[in-house]
Design an enzyme around this catalytic site. Sequence first.
Site, PDB file in Angstrom:
ATOM      1  N   SER A  66      40.117  50.808  29.764  1.00 24.34           N
ATOM      2  CA  SER A  66      41.160  50.090  29.723  1.00 24.34           C
ATOM      3  C   SER A  66      41.324  49.799  28.039  1.00 24.34           C
ATOM      4  O   SER A  66      40.616  49.327  27.586  1.00 24.34           O
ATOM      5  CB  SER A  66      41.249  48.698  30.288  1.00 24.34           C
ATOM      6  OG  SER A  66      42.301  47.705  30.179  1.00 24.34           O
TER       7      SER A  66
ATOM      8  N   GLY B  12      47.545  48.309  31.082  1.00 19.24           N
ATOM      9  CA  GLY B  12      47.098  49.537  30.043  1.00 19.24           C
ATOM     10  C   GLY B  12      45.734  50.110  30.453  1.00 19.24           C
ATOM     11  O   GLY B  12      44.760  50.035  29.641  1.00 19.24           O
ATOM     12  N   THR B  13      45.941  50.728  31.731  1.00 19.44           N
ATOM     13  CA  THR B  13      44.479  51.142  32.023  1.00 19.44           C
ATOM     14  C   THR B  13      44.537  52.573  32.793  1.00 19.44           C
ATOM     15  O   THR B  13      45.442  52.643  33.414  1.00 19.44           O
ATOM     16  CB  THR B  13      43.829  49.816  33.090  1.00 19.44           C
ATOM     17  OG1 THR B  13      43.933  48.708  32.442  1.00 19.44           O
ATOM     18  CG2 THR B  13      42.688  50.218  33.823  1.00 19.44           C
ATOM     19  N   VAL B  14      43.402  53.206  32.843  1.00 17.39           N
ATOM     20  CA  VAL B  14      43.225  54.389  33.782  1.00 17.39           C
ATOM     21  C   VAL B  14      42.143  54.186  34.630  1.00 17.39           C
ATOM     22  O   VAL B  14      41.181  53.565  34.396  1.00 17.39           O
ATOM     23  CB  VAL B  14      43.040  55.598  32.597  1.00 17.39           C
ATOM     24  CG1 VAL B  14      44.375  55.763  31.896  1.00 17.39           C
ATOM     25  CG2 VAL B  14      41.895  55.547  32.011  1.00 17.39           C
TER      26      VAL B  14
END
Length: 397
Positions: free
Chosen positions: A370, A352-354
């Site tokens: 995140s 769940g991270t960019v």
Amino acid sequence: MQPFDLSAYPYTSSRPVMLGSRAVATSQPLAAATGAEILLAGGNAVDAAIAMAIDLTIVEPTSNGLGSDAFALVWDGELHGLNASGKSPQAFSPDMWADLEELPLHGWLATTVPGAVSAWQTLWRRWGKLPFRRLFEPAIRHAENGFPVSPITARNWQKQATDYLSLDGEAHKSFRACFFPNDRAPRPGEIWRCPEQADTLRELATTEGESFYRGKLAERLVAFSEATGGVFSLDDLRNHQAEWVDPISTTYRGLTVSELPPNGQGIAALMALNIVEGFDLGAQPRESVVNYHQQIEAMKLAFADAHRYVADPRTMDITTAELLDKAYAAQRRDLIGDRAIPLAEPGLPKGGTVYLAAADDELMVSFIQSNFMGFGSGIAIPGTGIALQNRGSGFVL
């Protein structure tokens, strides 16, 4: 701009690859456009990175948000590391897990002090060129006026719908109302807007982020925590600050590769590089099954170690140097054969991270923001659009 040497470019493409003196990149096109907008407005790479990070909380909420953590590497002639992940509330005790069979993915126990806003503050105060409020303008525009949800974001939103719509506790009601109105995820191309996030962004822009830790937004977070079973206090937020840390590195065939140290997960990439360094990846075609197999197995072994050992470096019982030891990597490499090995720790958490990057003539920025897993904890502070991450669910006690 000078054309890139396509003979050295490893992938076929119908488009020529061009390199210029300034560049931005991230997973969501609208956020990348935000970075370009800031550069064209006279900002530098740090300004562009911060603006993209802010905008990603709006246009890609399935992987990060206003309550995320953040990590950054910045090059200005030297390499600097910033860890903007928060600690557990002071009132938290491991005894709170006693009646749970497994670590919760949702709820207050999974949540730590959000650090992303402190990353924006800290980076801007050291390198920022444009006014802080200017960096919020694209995100405010997207939150207030709306934007078409991109296909990949819509798909991830839909995949998480069943999980998050099943949360029925009092602490989750405002999250569902904000991100799943009418009990569904938005469709690709559907216009999504969130005026309450626009209001929050204005508050952050006006106070240079201070409201999140020492002002109105902090008070709202703590009041909601107290009303719904959380253990956050104002001191938890007031005492938070992003930390400058020394990057860690390894060598791979003559190249030095750097990451942030634990408690971040970047060490796993370095460990995997140490493992695959002993394979002759060039002996097989780049897209071959053998190449993929060796790299995937190396990452599985590295993540198994990271999942077991990575924590606050002040409490780790295995040192970074031990995990990055080349002799240890050779031992792990010997475990890789012709068949896939089972995970040492099954059920590693989903991402769940960019990620975003920006560069100009003087600065380069590598930045992660995140939620830890998907939308995070399933808790949003009412009326703010601040969704809290669930990094605490990954702690090893």
